[in-house]
Write a protein that holds these residues in place. Structure first.
Motif: not given
Length: 211
Positions: A103-110
């Protein structure tokens, strides 16, 4: 971004490539880079890079290169305009399962909030805190959950069929991991993940920055 400047679609599609490259430079403690180095790493000609960057304001000076911190701040702001970005995966094979687990993300909200597949033995399975739904539920889920982006990891032979379904559901952004070059209306953005470009970038860093 300079006011009253319309950035071409082709330039916008290269933003994620620039962002990843600049992030790597930052992690290596490099504070300036020129268009030639970017060209060698990403296999994009220098003239195209200079033209792209001309839309972004004063990121550097001729003969001095581009400031990595300034570029990183600009690209991050352009790629992270939404406070919360919901992502769905269609196709829960080996790659889809890996992405869900991480569950990768660029930032916490993505984050990845939905997953879809047609195989009955996978539908209903919980992977990385996401319960896999049947692909027949895509339209209703997109409308109910306000999905912004879909990651496509289906078999190549059904990629276009699934994309057509996504377009009808109202999806406007598709990250395509399949080898198929899918077709969409102009208002639907598709970014194809090209492992060849990523490998070329890796080889560039191995050649130029390995100790």
């Amino acid at each position: 971004m300079p006011e009253n400047t319309k950035i071409p679609r082709a330039t916008l599609k290269r933003l994620p490539l620039y962002y990843r490259f600049v992030s790597i430079l930052k992690s290596k403690g490099i504070d300036r880079v020129n268009s030639k180095a970017i060209s060698e790493a990403l296999q994009i000609d220098s003239a195209t890079i200079r033209r792209d960057f001309s839309y972004f304001g004063e990121l550097g000076k001729k003969g001095y290169g581009y400031n990595v911190d300034s570029m990183l701040e600009f690209f991050k702001s352009e790629l992270s305009e939404s406070d919360e970005i919901k992502i769905a995966i269609v196709g829960v094979g080996n790659l889809g399962r890996a992405l869900l687990t991480y569950n990768f993300s660029i930032h916490d909200e993505m984050t990845i909030t939905e997953a879809f597949d047609v195989r009955e033995h996978i539908v209903g399975e919980e992977i990385g805190n996401v319960v896999v739904k049947h692909s027949d539920e895509i339209k209703s889920a997109v409308e109910a959950e306000d999905i912004d982006v879909v990651i496509l990891t289906t078999p190549e032979k059904v990629a276009q069929q699934v994309v057509n379904q996504l377009v009808k559901a109202g999806i406007k952004g598709i990250l395509n991991f399949t080898p198929s070059r899918v077709k969409t209306p102009q208002d639907v953005q598709v970014h194809h993940i090209d492992f060849g470009i990523e490998l070329q970038s890796l080889l560039f860093f191995m050649k130029n920055y390995s100790k």
